[in-house]
Design a protein around this motif. Structure first.
Motif, PDB file in Angstrom:
ATOM      1  N   GLY A  71       1.018  -1.228  -0.135  1.00  0.00           N
ATOM      2  CA  GLY A  71       0.027  -0.123  -0.001  1.00  0.00           C
ATOM      3  C   GLY A  71       0.689   1.249  -0.127  1.00  0.00           C
ATOM      4  N   ILE A  95      -1.745   6.306   4.052  1.00  0.00           N
ATOM      5  CA  ILE A  95      -0.709   5.783   5.389  1.00  0.00           C
ATOM      6  C   ILE A  95       0.727   5.045   5.027  1.00  0.00           C
ATOM      7  CG2 ILE A  95      -0.527   4.481   7.380  1.00  0.00           C
ATOM      8  CD1 ILE A  95      -3.615   4.805   7.636  1.00  0.00           C
ATOM      9  N   ASP A 144       2.335  -2.135  -4.276  1.00  0.00           N
ATOM     10  CA  ASP A 144       0.939  -1.435  -4.726  1.00  0.00           C
ATOM     11  C   ASP A 144       0.577  -1.864  -6.170  1.00  0.00           C
ATOM     12  OD1 ASP A 144      -1.366   0.312  -4.526  1.00  0.00           O
ATOM     13  OD2 ASP A 144      -0.195   1.274  -2.971  1.00  0.00           O
ATOM     14  N   LEU A 145      -0.736  -1.602  -6.462  1.00  0.00           N
ATOM     15  CA  LEU A 145      -1.437  -1.644  -7.647  1.00  0.00           C
ATOM     16  C   LEU A 145      -0.511  -1.062  -8.849  1.00  0.00           C
ATOM     17  CD1 LEU A 145      -5.138  -1.434  -6.672  1.00  0.00           C
ATOM     18  CD2 LEU A 145      -4.063  -3.581  -7.462  1.00  0.00           C
ATOM     19  N   SER A 147      -5.533  -8.621  -4.167  1.00  0.00           N
ATOM     20  CA  SER A 147      -6.846  -9.390  -3.968  1.00  0.00           C
ATOM     21  C   SER A 147      -7.139 -10.559  -4.514  1.00  0.00           C
ATOM     22  CB  SER A 147      -7.904  -8.569  -4.720  1.00  0.00           C
ATOM     23  OG  SER A 147      -7.930  -8.530  -6.097  1.00  0.00           O
ATOM     24  N   LYS A 154     -10.988  -6.416   9.117  1.00  0.00           N
ATOM     25  CA  LYS A 154     -10.075  -5.919  10.141  1.00  0.00           C
ATOM     26  C   LYS A 154     -10.082  -6.766  11.543  1.00  0.00           C
ATOM     27  CE  LYS A 154      -8.365  -2.761   7.572  1.00  0.00           C
ATOM     28  NZ  LYS A 154      -7.103  -2.625   7.156  1.00  0.00           N
TER      29      LYS A 154
HETATM   30  P1  NAI Z   1      -5.379   4.720   0.722  1.00  0.00           P
HETATM   31  O1  NAI Z   1      -6.411   4.401  -0.184  1.00  0.00           O
HETATM   32  O2  NAI Z   1      -4.790   5.993   0.619  1.00  0.00           O
HETATM   33  O3  NAI Z   1      -4.127   3.649   0.383  1.00  0.00           O
HETATM   34  C1  NAI Z   1      -4.344   2.569   0.360  1.00  0.00           C
HETATM   35  C2  NAI Z   1      -3.167   1.888  -0.756  1.00  0.00           C
HETATM   36  O4  NAI Z   1      -3.474   0.312  -0.888  1.00  0.00           O
HETATM   37  C3  NAI Z   1      -3.388   2.462  -2.078  1.00  0.00           C
HETATM   38  O5  NAI Z   1      -2.261   2.866  -2.501  1.00  0.00           O
HETATM   39  C4  NAI Z   1      -3.934   1.226  -2.910  1.00  0.00           C
HETATM   40  O6  NAI Z   1      -3.635   1.286  -4.334  1.00  0.00           O
HETATM   41  C5  NAI Z   1      -3.456   0.052  -2.174  1.00  0.00           C
HETATM   42  N1  NAI Z   1      -4.294  -1.204  -2.388  1.00  0.00           N
HETATM   43  C6  NAI Z   1      -5.572  -1.325  -2.479  1.00  0.00           C
HETATM   44  N2  NAI Z   1      -6.062  -2.384  -2.948  1.00  0.00           N
HETATM   45  C7  NAI Z   1      -4.993  -3.102  -3.402  1.00  0.00           C
HETATM   46  C8  NAI Z   1      -4.837  -4.353  -4.092  1.00  0.00           C
HETATM   47  N3  NAI Z   1      -5.682  -5.046  -4.454  1.00  0.00           N
HETATM   48  N4  NAI Z   1      -3.340  -4.685  -4.076  1.00  0.00           N
HETATM   49  C9  NAI Z   1      -2.355  -4.039  -4.000  1.00  0.00           C
HETATM   50  N5  NAI Z   1      -2.493  -2.705  -3.289  1.00  0.00           N
HETATM   51  C10 NAI Z   1      -3.843  -2.324  -3.044  1.00  0.00           C
HETATM   52  O7  NAI Z   1      -5.816   4.401   2.208  1.00  0.00           O
HETATM   53  P2  NAI Z   1      -5.203   4.428   3.673  1.00  0.00           P
HETATM   54  O8  NAI Z   1      -6.100   5.553   4.443  1.00  0.00           O
HETATM   55  O9  NAI Z   1      -3.988   4.918   3.488  1.00  0.00           O
HETATM   56  O10 NAI Z   1      -5.338   3.065   4.111  1.00  0.00           O
HETATM   57  C11 NAI Z   1      -4.348   2.389   4.242  1.00  0.00           C
HETATM   58  C12 NAI Z   1      -4.664   1.255   5.356  1.00  0.00           C
HETATM   59  O11 NAI Z   1      -5.261   1.997   6.676  1.00  0.00           O
HETATM   60  C13 NAI Z   1      -5.915   0.294   4.873  1.00  0.00           C
HETATM   61  O12 NAI Z   1      -5.493  -1.038   5.246  1.00  0.00           O
HETATM   62  C14 NAI Z   1      -6.876   1.017   5.652  1.00  0.00           C
HETATM   63  O13 NAI Z   1      -7.876   0.114   5.881  1.00  0.00           O
HETATM   64  C15 NAI Z   1      -6.538   1.299   7.108  1.00  0.00           C
HETATM   65  N6  NAI Z   1      -7.124   2.279   7.744  1.00  0.00           N
HETATM   66  C16 NAI Z   1      -7.291   3.565   7.219  1.00  0.00           C
HETATM   67  C17 NAI Z   1      -7.894   4.496   8.024  1.00  0.00           C
HETATM   68  C18 NAI Z   1      -8.291   5.773   7.571  1.00  0.00           C
HETATM   69  O14 NAI Z   1      -9.327   6.535   7.949  1.00  0.00           O
HETATM   70  N7  NAI Z   1      -7.677   6.111   6.530  1.00  0.00           N
HETATM   71  C19 NAI Z   1      -8.505   4.070   9.311  1.00  0.00           C
HETATM   72  C20 NAI Z   1      -8.267   2.776   9.834  1.00  0.00           C
HETATM   73  C21 NAI Z   1      -7.418   1.970   8.864  1.00  0.00           C
END
Ligand code: NAI
Length: 244
Positions: free
Chosen positions: A8, A13, A32-33, A43, A147
């Motif tokens: 990711g 984050i 990442d993707l 996935s 989660k």
């Molecule tokens: P984001 O959308 O900014 O980043 C997520 C990254 O994961 C993206 O770069 C995306 O391309 C990648 N990703 C998604 N599906 C994928 C796949 N099939 N294969 C490879 N990479 C993939 O989101 P964020 O907020 O930075 O989230 C990061 C983690 O933090 C996630 O696990 C999310 O559930 C968790 N989280 C986020 C919160 C928030 O409020 N933003 C709160 C609690 C947890």
């Protein structure tokens, strides 16, 4: 310099973790993707294998691993949430475990505490059927279940990982200002997210989550293993002061 794999890494984050580790001289293998050293889709089974082998091709040994890739409750297919957030995360943890010599952190969520494992359909492999009946709440349920299952899976690995000298912990953020949160605000769950007010009345910043993750990866956290750290501006204590 340490070699640390981060899933990711292209956004939010994970991007904050990757850039802050690079800023202190570490080598990061981002997964990442797109826009990553290893481009793979977590996935799907093939994509998970490609992610693990892509990381190992770049480094046979890892000092650290951060499993951060995930999708939010707003994505159209709720099974995708379970496949990425839970199965994708576990496949990377287990696939890279033999190469790890330091520590790993999985990014769970405060939503992990909103389901009990005994009531989590993933515990029985019945999530697809349960989601088919969940209607408009399917995304939120899938997110919370995914989660919860991730945190449980981490906790179930403490003996094996501890015996190998590899520490494994989760961080559980509340609402953090990232593209994932923004996408949620723009979806039909927007009001629910807006109404979630933490005692520290703002959203978290990705760099605030990244600094906890860096600490957990590092030598100062040497006795921290199998733990989950809420980083939620006080929301959990507000909602459940007597349960912890
Ligand atoms: P984001 O959308 O900014 O980043 C997520 C990254 O994961 C993206 O770069 C995306 O391309 C990648 N990703 C998604 N599906 C994928 C796949 N099939 N294969 C490879 N990479 C993939 O989101 P964020 O907020 O930075 O989230 C990061 C983690 O933090 C996630 O696990 C999310 O559930 C968790 N989280 C986020 C919160 C928030 O409020 N933003 C709160 C609690 C947890």
């Amino acid at each position: 310099a340490d070699v640390i794999a981060v899933t990711g890494s292209a956004s939010g984050i994970g991007a904050a973790v990757a850039s802050s580790l690079r800023a202190i001289g570490h080598e990061v293998i981002g997964v990442d993707l797109r826009d990553a050293e290893v481009c793979a889709d977590l996935s799907a089974v093939d994509g998970r294998k490609a992610a693990v082998s892509g990381v190992l091709e770049r480094s046979g040994e890892l000092d650290g691993l951060v499993v951060c890739a995930g999708v939010g409750p707003h994505v159209p297919d709720p099974m995708m949430i379970v496949e990425v957030n839970y199965r994708g995360a576990i496949a990377v943890l287990d696939g890279l475990f033999p190469a790890l010599r330091g520590a790993a952190v999985a990014v769970s969520s405060s939503a992990s505490t909103m389901t009990k494992w005994a009531e989590n359909p993933i515990s029985r492999g019945e999530e697809a059927a349960a989601l088919a009946e969940a209607g408009q709440y399917a995304g939120h349920l899938a997110y919370s279940w995914s989660k919860n299952a991730l945190t449980v899976a981490v906790r179930q690995r403490v003996s094996q990982w501890g015996a190998a000298g590899v520490r494994l912990n989760t961080v559980a953020p509340g609402a953090v200002d990232t593209p994932l949160l923004q996408a949620g605000l723009g979806s039909r769950f927007g009001d629910a997210i807006r109404n979630y007010r933490a005692p520290i009345s703002r959203h978290g910043r990705p760099d605030e989550i990244a600094s906890l993750i860096r600490y957990l990866l590092g030598p100062d956290a040497g006795y921290i293993h199998g733990a989950q750290f809420l980083i939620d501006g006080g929301s959990d204590a507000l909602l459940r002061p007597t349960e912890f």
